[in-house]
Design an enzyme around this catalytic site. Structure first.
Site, PDB file in Angstrom:
ATOM      1  N   ARG A   1       0.846  -1.208   0.000  1.00 46.10           N
ATOM      2  CA  ARG A   1       0.000   0.000   0.000  1.00 46.10           C
ATOM      3  C   ARG A   1       0.874   1.249   0.000  1.00 46.10           C
ATOM      4  NH1 ARG A   1      -5.392  -1.876  -0.537  1.00 46.10           N
ATOM      5  NH2 ARG A   1      -5.388  -3.939   0.430  1.00 46.10           N
ATOM      6  N   ASP A   2       0.473   2.227  -0.815  1.00 45.95           N
ATOM      7  CA  ASP A   2       1.165   3.516  -0.825  1.00 45.95           C
ATOM      8  C   ASP A   2       0.948   4.213   0.518  1.00 45.95           C
ATOM      9  OD1 ASP A   2       2.115   5.618  -3.334  1.00 45.95           O
ATOM     10  OD2 ASP A   2       1.565   6.495  -1.402  1.00 45.95           O
ATOM     11  N   ILE A   3       2.003   4.834   1.032  1.00 43.87           N
ATOM     12  CA  ILE A   3       1.943   5.491   2.340  1.00 43.87           C
ATOM     13  C   ILE A   3       1.053   6.742   2.311  1.00 43.87           C
ATOM     14  CG2 ILE A   3       3.894   7.105   2.146  1.00 43.87           C
ATOM     15  CD1 ILE A   3       4.909   5.933   4.835  1.00 43.87           C
TER      16      ILE A   3
ATOM     17  N   VAL B   1      10.675   8.318  -6.101  1.00 48.30           N
ATOM     18  CA  VAL B   1      11.461   7.184  -5.601  1.00 48.30           C
ATOM     19  C   VAL B   1      12.112   6.487  -6.791  1.00 48.30           C
ATOM     20  CG1 VAL B   1      11.435   5.040  -4.299  1.00 48.30           C
ATOM     21  CG2 VAL B   1       9.912   6.907  -3.628  1.00 48.30           C
TER      22      VAL B   1
ATOM     23  N   HIS C   1       8.276   1.621 -10.065  1.00 50.97           N
ATOM     24  CA  HIS C   1       7.052   1.228  -9.361  1.00 50.97           C
ATOM     25  C   HIS C   1       5.834   1.560 -10.200  1.00 50.97           C
ATOM     26  CE1 HIS C   1       8.367   5.228  -7.992  1.00 50.97           C
ATOM     27  NE2 HIS C   1       7.101   5.559  -7.880  1.00 50.97           N
TER      28      HIS C   1
ATOM     29  N   ASN D   1       5.407   6.897 -13.008  1.00 52.31           N
ATOM     30  CA  ASN D   1       6.093   8.183 -13.119  1.00 52.31           C
ATOM     31  C   ASN D   1       7.569   7.936 -13.400  1.00 52.31           C
ATOM     32  OD1 ASN D   1       3.758   9.714 -12.472  1.00 52.31           O
ATOM     33  ND2 ASN D   1       4.081   9.276 -10.302  1.00 52.31           N
TER      34      ASN D   1
END
Ligand code: DGP
Length: 120
Positions: free
Chosen positions: A32-34, A100, A104, A91
């Protein structure tokens, strides 16, 4: 773009930083994305040192590439979003807004995701 081995997702892969895991196999980890931007916001990352999608697509071994995309399919099935739909975002670099430096795939779902390209 040179891979930076200490990036935050490399550290998650190493188990140095915890994550809310959704799926893991030999080729990929999904968590899960923070900072979720939708009711479902999961990141799917390959287990390999690739910063961008073009590097991965151009240089990753075929087994890793296939394994990664099979894992992606597993994640979508586990999340139960194949019918309702989802948005996938990768991205890349400065203009792509990549924060990052480990490849991803964002998977956003759980509501209509809206227009394709934001302005902010
Ligand atoms: P991008 O701009 O495409 O590089 O998005 C990076 C995403 O990573 C952003 O949506 C927030 C997420 N993120 C950053 N740090 C962490 C972390 O430590 N844990 C998790 N789960 N997500 C993170």
């Amino acid at each position: 773009m040179a891979y930076q081995p200490n990036n935050i997702f490399a550290r998650i892969l190493e188990g140095e930083i915890p994550c809310e895991k959704v799926y893991e196999d030999d080729y990929a980890l999904a968590f899960r994305d923070i900072n979720p931007k939708a009711p479902v916001h999961v990141l799917v990352i390959p287990k390999g040192e690739y910063t961008t999608l073009d590097e991965f697509a151009g240089a990753a071994p075929a087994e890793l590439m296939a394994g990664f995309f099979r894992a992606f399919a597993e994640v979508v099935a586990l999340l139960g979003i194949a019918e309702s739909g989802y948005r996938t975002i990768v991205n890349t670099g400065r203009d792509g807004g990549q924060e990052v430096a480990h490849l991803h795939f964002h998977v956003l779902a759980g509501r209509p995701i809206g227009r394709m390209v934001g302005r902010e």
